[in-house]
Design a protein around this motif. Structure first.
Motif, PDB file in Angstrom:
ATOM      1  N   ARG A 237       0.855  -1.089   0.030  1.00 45.62           N
ATOM      2  CA  ARG A 237       0.032   0.141   0.023  1.00 45.62           C
ATOM      3  C   ARG A 237       0.833   1.269  -0.025  1.00 45.62           C
ATOM      4  N   GLY A 238       0.459   2.346  -0.465  1.00 47.49           N
ATOM      5  CA  GLY A 238       1.124   3.484  -0.339  1.00 47.49           C
ATOM      6  C   GLY A 238       1.829   3.959  -1.825  1.00 47.49           C
ATOM      7  N   LYS A 239       2.566   4.850  -1.657  1.00 50.92           N
ATOM      8  CA  LYS A 239       3.257   5.524  -2.780  1.00 50.92           C
ATOM      9  C   LYS A 239       4.481   4.825  -3.114  1.00 50.92           C
ATOM     10  N   VAL A 240       4.785   4.619  -4.479  1.00 46.45           N
ATOM     11  CA  VAL A 240       6.155   4.377  -4.875  1.00 46.45           C
ATOM     12  C   VAL A 240       7.293   5.306  -4.361  1.00 46.45           C
ATOM     13  N   ALA A 241       8.261   4.717  -3.861  1.00 41.76           N
ATOM     14  CA  ALA A 241       9.448   5.811  -3.546  1.00 41.76           C
ATOM     15  C   ALA A 241      10.847   5.240  -3.629  1.00 41.76           C
ATOM     16  N   LYS A 242      11.971   6.071  -3.451  1.00 44.92           N
ATOM     17  CA  LYS A 242      13.184   5.389  -3.339  1.00 44.92           C
ATOM     18  C   LYS A 242      13.487   4.657  -2.187  1.00 44.92           C
ATOM     19  N   LEU A 243      14.102   3.521  -2.478  1.00 45.21           N
ATOM     20  CA  LEU A 243      14.230   2.455  -1.243  1.00 45.21           C
ATOM     21  C   LEU A 243      14.876   2.988  -0.051  1.00 45.21           C
ATOM     22  N   PHE A 244      15.827   3.891  -0.006  1.00 48.01           N
ATOM     23  CA  PHE A 244      16.546   4.163   1.145  1.00 48.01           C
ATOM     24  C   PHE A 244      15.556   5.064   2.101  1.00 48.01           C
ATOM     25  N   GLU A 245      14.713   6.071   1.192  1.00 47.89           N
ATOM     26  CA  GLU A 245      13.972   6.875   1.813  1.00 47.89           C
ATOM     27  C   GLU A 245      12.768   6.256   2.683  1.00 47.89           C
ATOM     28  N   ALA A 246      12.312   5.326   1.856  1.00 51.82           N
ATOM     29  CA  ALA A 246      11.187   4.514   2.205  1.00 51.82           C
ATOM     30  C   ALA A 246      11.518   3.563   3.694  1.00 51.82           C
ATOM     31  N   VAL A 247      12.647   3.042   3.465  1.00 57.38           N
ATOM     32  CA  VAL A 247      13.002   2.392   4.714  1.00 57.38           C
ATOM     33  C   VAL A 247      13.373   3.228   5.938  1.00 57.38           C
ATOM     34  N   LYS A 248      13.924   4.376   5.585  1.00 57.35           N
ATOM     35  CA  LYS A 248      14.017   5.399   7.010  1.00 57.35           C
ATOM     36  C   LYS A 248      12.722   5.760   7.296  1.00 57.35           C
ATOM     37  N   GLU A 249      11.687   6.082   6.545  1.00 55.88           N
ATOM     38  CA  GLU A 249      10.441   6.602   6.827  1.00 55.88           C
ATOM     39  C   GLU A 249       9.510   5.454   7.591  1.00 55.88           C
ATOM     40  N   GLN A 250       9.929   4.215   7.256  1.00 51.87           N
ATOM     41  CA  GLN A 250       8.961   3.054   7.642  1.00 51.87           C
ATOM     42  C   GLN A 250       9.566   2.789   9.179  1.00 51.87           C
ATOM     43  N   LYS A 251      10.864   2.596   9.165  1.00 48.02           N
ATOM     44  CA  LYS A 251      11.426   2.477  10.536  1.00 48.02           C
ATOM     45  C   LYS A 251      10.947   3.657  11.646  1.00 48.02           C
ATOM     46  N   SER A 252      11.076   4.913  11.258  1.00 47.70           N
ATOM     47  CA  SER A 252      10.694   5.994  12.195  1.00 47.70           C
ATOM     48  C   SER A 252       9.473   5.928  12.473  1.00 47.70           C
ATOM     49  N   TYR A 253       8.357   5.513  11.483  1.00 47.07           N
ATOM     50  CA  TYR A 253       6.932   5.293  11.826  1.00 47.07           C
ATOM     51  C   TYR A 253       6.744   4.121  12.950  1.00 47.07           C
ATOM     52  N   LEU A 254       7.340   3.088  12.658  1.00 46.94           N
ATOM     53  CA  LEU A 254       7.213   1.801  13.613  1.00 46.94           C
ATOM     54  C   LEU A 254       7.664   2.076  14.819  1.00 46.94           C
ATOM     55  N   GLN A 255       8.839   2.676  14.891  1.00 43.55           N
ATOM     56  CA  GLN A 255       9.439   3.050  16.275  1.00 43.55           C
ATOM     57  C   GLN A 255       8.524   3.948  17.068  1.00 43.55           C
ATOM     58  N   GLU A 256       8.164   5.084  16.247  1.00 44.36           N
ATOM     59  CA  GLU A 256       7.070   6.147  17.177  1.00 44.36           C
ATOM     60  C   GLU A 256       5.688   5.403  17.362  1.00 44.36           C
ATOM     61  N   VAL A 257       5.283   4.709  16.674  1.00 45.26           N
ATOM     62  CA  VAL A 257       3.933   4.094  16.862  1.00 45.26           C
ATOM     63  C   VAL A 257       4.187   3.219  17.916  1.00 45.26           C
ATOM     64  N   ASP A 258       5.245   2.272  18.154  1.00 44.25           N
ATOM     65  CA  ASP A 258       5.519   1.454  19.011  1.00 44.25           C
ATOM     66  C   ASP A 258       5.614   2.131  20.865  1.00 44.25           C
ATOM     67  N   GLU A 259       6.165   3.457  20.448  1.00 47.10           N
ATOM     68  CA  GLU A 259       6.517   4.255  21.616  1.00 47.10           C
ATOM     69  C   GLU A 259       4.903   4.761  21.975  1.00 47.10           C
ATOM     70  N   ILE A 260       4.020   5.169  21.357  1.00 50.24           N
ATOM     71  CA  ILE A 260       2.756   5.488  21.473  1.00 50.24           C
ATOM     72  C   ILE A 260       1.978   4.465  22.208  1.00 50.24           C
ATOM     73  N   VAL A 261       1.940   3.286  21.418  1.00 51.88           N
ATOM     74  CA  VAL A 261       1.307   2.225  22.114  1.00 51.88           C
ATOM     75  C   VAL A 261       1.891   1.620  23.909  1.00 51.88           C
ATOM     76  N   THR A 262       3.083   1.927  23.623  1.00 53.13           N
ATOM     77  CA  THR A 262       3.755   1.532  25.000  1.00 53.13           C
ATOM     78  C   THR A 262       3.164   2.517  26.081  1.00 53.13           C
ATOM     79  N   ASP A 263       3.516   3.947  25.664  1.00 50.48           N
ATOM     80  CA  ASP A 263       3.081   4.968  26.898  1.00 50.48           C
ATOM     81  C   ASP A 263       1.445   4.754  26.913  1.00 50.48           C
ATOM     82  N   TYR A 264       0.747   4.472  26.047  1.00 55.10           N
ATOM     83  CA  TYR A 264      -0.739   4.677  26.238  1.00 55.10           C
ATOM     84  C   TYR A 264      -1.053   3.478  27.513  1.00 55.10           C
ATOM     85  N   ILE A 265      -0.499   2.288  27.145  1.00 55.97           N
ATOM     86  CA  ILE A 265      -0.687   1.272  28.025  1.00 55.97           C
ATOM     87  C   ILE A 265      -0.247   1.692  29.258  1.00 55.97           C
ATOM     88  N   LYS A 266       0.888   2.128  29.255  1.00 57.01           N
ATOM     89  CA  LYS A 266       1.653   2.615  30.832  1.00 57.01           C
ATOM     90  C   LYS A 266       0.632   3.410  31.612  1.00 57.01           C
TER      91      LYS A 266
END
Length: 317
Positions: A237-266
């Motif tokens: 899903r989503g837009k076609v992108a340069k590989l390195f940019e997409a990997v960087k963006e996906q990693k940042s998103y996942l780590q931020e979401v993981d933190e949001i969920v962790t903080d919410y539960i806490k």
């Protein structure tokens, strides 16, 4: 013989041999379903002679739509179907492609995981959501060729596509990516959703969702190591992108979401027990809103609501 006659005879010879058309346009076609099909993308690589399809759609109805779409673009037949990972929108409609004579290819890890995923999802859609019955839920299709590690899919015109099983968790329990050298392009299924919300459920293992954000990030690094700064990536899903940019963006998103969920539960404190009760859905809705607010330029926020339960439950163990 004058120059014009020589040119004319040369062109006639070329046309007769067919060499004028020896290098037809090589194209990646993209079909996207509507919301009822979860906006799943099926990609087709057409080398001008034959087509390789990637992932099937959630039902035969959507598979037939994407096949009609392809036929409006090319007369090349679909010879192969590659399954990127064991999620139902990737394998549910295998039968639609086998009817066309396509050979179905998947890694051994994907092939071994499909049955368990199928049973888990069938139970949900027939017994809980009740959107299907036992008789009309998609039947489990058969894989024709299984591979371990990597596999070079050689086409009749000499093209060779490299399929690589990354062998670790991402959006699912494992992930196969395909490299198309002619396009310097990777097709990666839902491992990447560039500028689009991710499916956070995790792979279905032993009858339960089992997400692992840290391993997903590591799997993204494995993908990055296969490409270069000019490589492009087509996600499920989503837009076609340069590989390195997409990997960087996906990693940042996942780590931020993981933190949001962790903080919410806490922050729930003693109310964490609600996440194990019939009150859980209201918390998933709050998390969907929080994450969507954090990423206002991301598409498909409802993807959060579908899958965040897996990430929440993994943190409650």
């Amino acid at each position: 013989m004058n120059t014009l006659q020589k040119i004319s005879m040369f062109l006639m010879a070329v046309l007769a041999s067919g060499s004028l058309f020896a290098n037809p346009t090589k194209t990646i076609y993209e079909f996207e379903s509507d919301d009822g099909g979860f906006r799943t993308k099926t990609f087709f690589y057409d080398n001008g002679e034959e087509v390789v399809a990637f992932d099937t759609q959630f039902t035969e109805k959507y598979a037939e739509q994407c096949i009609r779409f392809l036929k409006s673009k090319t007369k090349s037949p679909i010879k192969y179907l590659v399954i990127s990972h064991p999620n139902p929108d990737k394998f549910n409609a295998i039968s639609s492609f086998k009817k066309l004579g396509a050979k179905v290819i998947a890694s051994k890890q994907t092939a071994s995981a499909i049955k368990g995923v199928h049973e888990y999802k069938k139970y949900y859609w027939t017994k809980i959501a009740k959107a299907f019955t036992e008789s009309n839920y998609p039947k489990l299709g058969k894989i024709d060729l299984e591979f371990e590690g990597s596999y070079d899919l050689k086409l009749q015109n000499g093209d060779s596509l490299r399929l690589t099983e990354l062998g670790s968790k991402g959006v699912s329990s494992n992930q196969t990516v395909t490299f198309i050298p002619e396009k310097n392009a990777f097709l990666v299924g839902d491992l990447i959703h560039f500028k689009t919300h991710a499916w956070l459920e995790g792979g279905i293992q032993n009858g339960k969702p089992n997400p692992d954000i840290n391993e997903w990030v590591q799997t993204l690094e494995k993908l990055k190591a296969l490409g270069n700064s000019e490589s492009i990536v087509y996600g499920g899903r989503g837009k076609v992108a340069k590989l390195f940019e997409a990997v960087k963006e996906q990693k940042s998103y996942l780590q931020e979401v993981d933190e949001i969920v962790t903080d919410y539960i806490k922050d729930l404190g003693a109310k964490q027990t609600e996440l194990k009760s019939d009150q859980a859905n209201k918390h998933y809705q709050v998390l969907e809103k929080q994450i969507a607010k954090e990423y206002p330029d991301y598409a498909l926020p409802y993807m959060i609501g579908y899958g965040v339960y897996g990430l929440v439950n993994a943190k409650l163990k």
